[in-house]
Design an enzyme around this catalytic site. Structure first.
Site, short mmCIF file in Angstrom:
data_model
loop_
_atom_site.label_atom_id
_atom_site.label_comp_id
_atom_site.label_asym_id
_atom_site.label_seq_id
_atom_site.Cartn_x
_atom_site.Cartn_y
_atom_site.Cartn_z
N CYS A 37 -2.58 -9.17 -4.14
CA CYS A 37 -3.82 -8.39 -4.07
C CYS A 37 -3.68 -7.03 -4.75
CB CYS A 37 -4.26 -8.21 -2.61
SG CYS A 37 -3.03 -7.41 -1.56
N ASN A 55 1.00 -2.86 -5.84
CA ASN A 55 0.97 -1.41 -6.10
C ASN A 55 2.06 -0.71 -5.30
OD1 ASN A 55 -1.28 -2.10 -7.56
ND2 ASN A 55 -2.75 -1.14 -6.20
N ASP A 56 2.06 -0.90 -3.97
CA ASP A 56 3.07 -0.25 -3.14
C ASP A 56 4.44 -0.88 -3.33
OD1 ASP A 56 1.86 1.91 -1.99
OD2 ASP A 56 1.09 0.82 -0.26
N ARG A 100 -10.25 -3.61 2.77
CA ARG A 100 -9.55 -2.41 3.24
C ARG A 100 -10.36 -1.82 4.41
NH1 ARG A 100 -9.68 -2.02 -2.51
NH2 ARG A 100 -7.62 -2.20 -3.47
N ARG A 111 3.09 5.90 -7.65
CA ARG A 111 2.20 5.31 -8.66
C ARG A 111 1.15 6.29 -9.16
NH1 ARG A 111 -0.31 1.71 -3.96
NH2 ARG A 111 -2.34 2.70 -3.68
N HIS A 138 -13.37 9.35 -9.20
CA HIS A 138 -14.76 8.96 -9.47
C HIS A 138 -15.01 8.82 -10.96
CE1 HIS A 138 -17.26 9.75 -5.62
NE2 HIS A 138 -17.17 8.48 -5.88
N ARG A 157 -7.42 -6.60 6.04
CA ARG A 157 -6.19 -5.85 6.36
C ARG A 157 -6.48 -4.92 7.53
NH1 ARG A 157 -3.85 -2.22 1.65
NH2 ARG A 157 -5.62 -0.90 2.22
N GLU A 210 4.66 -5.38 0.97
CA GLU A 210 4.64 -4.18 0.13
C GLU A 210 5.89 -3.33 0.33
OE1 GLU A 210 1.16 -1.90 1.23
OE2 GLU A 210 1.21 -2.71 3.25
#
Length: 959
Positions: free
Chosen positions: A893, A845-846, A683, A856, A576, A719, A822
């Site tokens: 993405c 990312n993955d 997501r 990561r 956050h 997704r 991914e």
């Protein structure tokens, strides 16, 4: 304390089976006003996880943690079934103690019931009871905990005779609030009882608040009245509650007490617990968020029984007696909390191996997913001075995690995380509870003041959430229980915070796991008030804030007129605090390591929130270059916003679609306002996580249609549900895995329950039906974690069947089914996937973390998980080549799609779509207009020719 009234008990109930009995239990709780009707589902869900049969014909049905929101008031209802009911585990039940608990009160109720289980005849007596008073008498018993622990021991006391030792023990009990002055006076007047073996006993029941046992041993060899004195027990007696302490003294005398006078506290407690000097012992820390409750305790008993030798267990830091691990009720009755250590003991030839097996089971979580125990986070206390970290070299870029884009050049202000020193225990529970209530009220007032000054809706929303956390009755109740067990307000409060934070970390995905930081943030706020600790004032001039970690409310307090940037040693890009930094437009780099804390206050720093780099004490040349970049960026942002609605194209007209990544359907309208040409990644797991139960078809349709309506004909890439061992759903438990990132998740998991996948696909197809004017709503459905064509075909079969079943007028007509690349195997096998899919979307990312074998979010290695690594780029190149050979499009993405250096490389590799955070859409569009396709291809070729990600970035920057 469990107190039963006549109206809490129903006699002579009848049920055909356990389900009917459980329905009656749910109805009784609802009729009493304790629960809402939906709590019934929680009762049944709990039974699917583990039987609530307790023993001696008693079951204690209670809801799941997720169903607690349906509890109005904590309470119990008892149902008697004289004829008995066969429970689903084959046990015969005559009494249901149905529990409605708003937090973990059911654990305390369970512990209060364990005395019933020591009496084998109680089940029949409960079945035959003819009055509510008789049932209440059998079940109710006030539990008084006698105290014996390291603090009640007074070892090595400089006494001249046995009476001084007795008074030292009495004084210790008085200091701990167990006795009053009357007890000390009574001990001074009475003769000591000789126990033998150099041990004596002083006892009284006068002025006793809490039954307890102290032991005072002499500093040096002591002879009194011609007899050796090795120690004096001082016993505070109360009713029958002290009987167990007395029995343990007698057992010690039987087993020998020769070493007692010179023993340390741990050894004394071990001998008083019944452990012999020849026993093998092992310690194991409880890691379960809710401690050693029924389910993990049952696992422990089963593991211990398999060892074939007697094993005993006790709380290592307390003075409780060791209990046999074969007794479930006695193991539960230990009341072990997360973080407490269990001391196991056994004797015999194979004792060591047996203890090792039991301790391994505890460390593995006893059937539950657990988080490691970090002493520094569990208990906030001053730490011993550690070796200072090596300072950062001047004028040298240092990597971190890019958390909020932007560039800052300013002096640093290093804010050390405050440390709180407080006593673990306190004598006056009423005063401690008053202090805690007052601190919480003050904390809420502080948050309200911050909220009124907050800039931007996101900041205010998070601060409002913090207010709700502080006013959560479960948190206060958990702390109140700790206070009444003798803890200080500070210790009890922090234990409640840590228990709740660890539960959050285990039940949510990676993004939601970082929300545990919010709990700790509000926890530290109250702790600071209790300890009267405040933060130092920052300078009046502009600065870059450097700190170990920072809570969301601390970010909200930042004066954006002075704070140019934020740099932290710890933290992740999805916390956050990072989200708020982006909302406030403050450049931020997080997770940069402890060395950043060695920066000198006032020294100059360049912070690049886009690349995740900081440069301390820059040279004049580097500073001038950064200033030029900063000016260019500010001008670029202004120009990008003006042209955000223009079609995304390169300088030579080459078309590349720019879309937005969303975690919430309500943000689709904002993405369009920022110029997004589509949603490239929705997501959908956040919809599932927002509900205590699996969202039904209508709920999903409404959510998806909200996004589709906001897009007004623009494509939506959704997704399918991407959860698993690394981010489980509370209503879809999965087995504990050693490495959940390589386990049952994504499409692998949903294929194990095809009805869940089918409902989601149906909802998406129905939600994307043409609008009232017949205009299509373009829908792209993406399957996560696909490793090969076999998994895609299994999902495609469900999809094709639904397309055939649903009339075209009721479902999406412009629809595609693709996969998310991914997993490296999917990229390597792209030529076999491309003929069958409609598109690829690359989750960099993955893909990066799996290709480089770097988590990561790893606190040390995360900065090295760079999507511009040539190995990752080669996988992207292979994927694009395979897709284009079959006329299919490819999107990206992941975070790499918004990296200014990476954008031309991705375009040069042939990527057709870039999906980024909504805030980045205008800038990515502007970046595309800065180069042509030929230049992009040259940059891609240059990047592919390098050996490391650092070399790629250096080469691209030089170009």
């Amino acid at each position: 304390m469990l107190t039963l009234r006549p109206e809490d008990i129903r006699l002579d109930c009848q049920a055909a089976d356990w389900r009917a009995a459980l329905e009656q239990a749910a109805e009784s709780l609802q009729q009493a006003g304790l629960t809402a009707p939906a709590y019934r589902d929680g009762l049944f869900q709990r039974e699917t996880q583990s039987s609530t049969y307790l023993g001696n014909a008693i079951a204690i049905p209670h809801g799941t943690p997720e169903s607690r929101e349906h509890v109005h008031v904590t309470g119990v209802r008892v149902l008697q079934f004289p004829s008995g009911v066969e429970w689903h585990d084959g046990q015969r039940v005559h009494v249901l103690v149905s529990i409605a608990a708003q937090s973990d009160e059911h654990l305390d109720i369970l512990r209060q019931l364990t005395h019933v289980l020591d009496d084998d005849s109680v089940g029949q007596r409960l079945a035959e009871a003819r009055s509510t008073a008789e049932v209440a008498a059998l079940l109710s018993k006030a539990v008084v905990e006698a105290r014996l622990d390291a603090e009640t021991l007074c070892l090595g006391f400089p006494a001249r005779d046995a009476r001084e030792l007795a008074l030292a023990g009495a004084a210790r009990l008085r200091q701990l609030g167990c006795v009053g002055n009357g007890f000390v006076a009574a001990v001074a007047e009475r003769e000591l009882a000789r126990l033998g073996q150099g041990l004596w006993l002083a006892t009284s029941g006068q002025g006793v608040e809490i039954p307890a046992l102290a032991l005072a041993t002499p500093e040096a060899e002591l002879v009194s009245g011609g007899e050796t004195v090795k120690g004096v027990f001082c016993l505070a007696a109360q009713g029958d509650a002290h009987r167990g302490l007395l029995e343990r003294i007698l057992a010690l005398l039987d087993s020998g007490a020769a070493e007692l006078s010179s023993a340390d506290a741990a050894t004394v407690l071990a001998r008083l617990a019944g452990e012999s000097a020849t026993a093998h012992t092992r310690l194991a820390r409880v890691l379960n968020a809710h401690g050693l409750h029924a389910r993990p305790a049952k696992q422990l008993v089963q593991v211990a029984r398999r060892q074939g030798i007697p094993i005993h267990v006790r709380l290592a830091e307390g003075g409780g007696a060791a209990v046999p691990t074969t007794s479930l009720t006695k193991v539960i009755n230990l009341g072990a909390r997360r973080g407490q250590q269990l001391a196991f003991s056994a004797e015999g030839e194979h004792a060591a191996e047996a203890l090792d097996a039991v301790c391994r089971a505890v460390a593995d979580g006893l059937g539950e997913q657990v988080m490691p125990f970090d002493e520094s986070r569990e208990r906030i206390v001053p730490q011993a001075d550690a070796a200072p970290a090596e300072p950062l070299p001047d004028n040298t870029p240092h990597p971190g995690v890019a958390a909020s884009p932007g560039l800052a050049i300013a002096p640093v202000f290093v804010l050390q995380t405050p440390r709180f020193d407080y006593p673990e225990r306190a004598a006056d529970p009423a005063e401690q509870q008053r202090r805690l209530q007052s601190a919480i009220v003050e904390g809420v007032a502080q948050l309200e003041a911050l909220e009124s000054e907050a800039r931007g809706g996101e900041v205010a929303q998070i601060l409002s959430m913090h207010e709700e956390m502080l006013q959560d009755p479960e948190l206060f109740e958990a702390a109140r229980e700790g206070i009444h067990e003798g803890r200080s307000a500070e210790a009890a409060w922090w234990e409640a915070i840590e228990t709740a934070a660890h539960a959050q970390e285990m039940l949510a995905d990676r993004l939601l796991a970082e929300r545990a930081a919010d709990l700790r943030d509000v926890g530290r706020r109250v702790l600071g008030i209790l300890c009267n600790v405040s933060l130092p004032e920052p300078p009046e001039t502009p600065y870059i804030l450097v700190t170990d970690d920072i809570g969301p409310s601390d970010v909200a307090r930042l004066d954006t007129r002075r704070v140019r940037g934020l740099l932290t040693a710890r933290g992740g890009a999805t916390a956050h605090s990072a989200i708020l930094a982006r909302a406030l437009g403050i450049p931020a780099v997080v997770g940069a390591g402890e060395r950043v804390l060695t920066l000198a206050d006032g020294s100059e720093l360049i912070l690049d929130g886009e690349r995740g780099r900081v440069t301390p004490a820059p040279s004049a040349e580097r500073r001038a270059a950064a200033e030029q970049r900063l000016a260019e960026r500010q001008q670029r942002e202004a120009e990008a916003w003006k042209t955000r609605f223009e079609e995304a194209r390169c300088r030579d007209g080459h078309r590349v679609e720019v879309a937005a990544n969303l975690g919430n359907t309500t943000h689709a309208a904002d993405a369009v306002e920022r110029g997004a040409e589509a949603v490239g990644l929705l997501r959908t797991e956040f919809l599932f996580m927002a509900h205590a139960q699996e969202p039904d078809l209508d709920t999903q349709i409404a959510e998806y249609r909200e996004a589709l309506d906001a897009l007004k004909g623009r494509p939506l890439v959704a997704r399918t549900l991407d959860v698993g061992g690394d981010k489980p759903l509370p209503y879809w438990p999965v087995p504990k895995e050693d490495n959940p990132f390589l386990g049952l998740r994504g499409i692998r998991l949903t294929l194990t329950r095809p009805e869940v996948l089918e409902t989601q696909l149906r909802a998406l197809l129905l939600a994307a039906a043409p609008d009232a004017e017949g205009t299509p709503r373009p829908l792209r459905i993406m399957l996560p974690m696909v490793k090969d064509v076999g998994e895609f075909r299994a999902a495609r079969a469900v999809f094709d069947r639904l397309v055939d079943e649903i009339p075209p007028t009721e479902r999406a007509t412009d629809v595609q089914l693709g996969v998310m690349i991914e997993v490296p195997s999917a990229a390597l096998l792209a030529p076999t996937l491309a003929p069958e899919v409609d598109f690829f979307s690359i989750g960099t990312n993955d893909l990066t973390q799996y290709t480089l074998a770097i988590d990561r979010d790893h606190p040390v290695l995360s900065a090295q998980a760079d999507g511009l690594h040539p190995a990752v780029l080669r996988l992207i190149e292979m994927t694009v080549a395979a897709a284009h050979a079959h006329g299919k499009w490819v999107g990206v993405c992941g975070e790499l799609a918004s990296d200014a250096l990476a954008v031309p490389v991705l375009v040069g590799l042939g990527v057709d779509e870039l999906s980024v955070s909504a805030r980045q859409v205008p800038l990515v569009k502007a970046r595309l207009r800065e180069f042509g396709l030929n230049e992009a291809r040259a940059q891609a070729e240059l990047a592919l020719g390098q050996a490391t990600s650092e070399a790629v970035r250096d080469a691209l920057e030089a170009r």
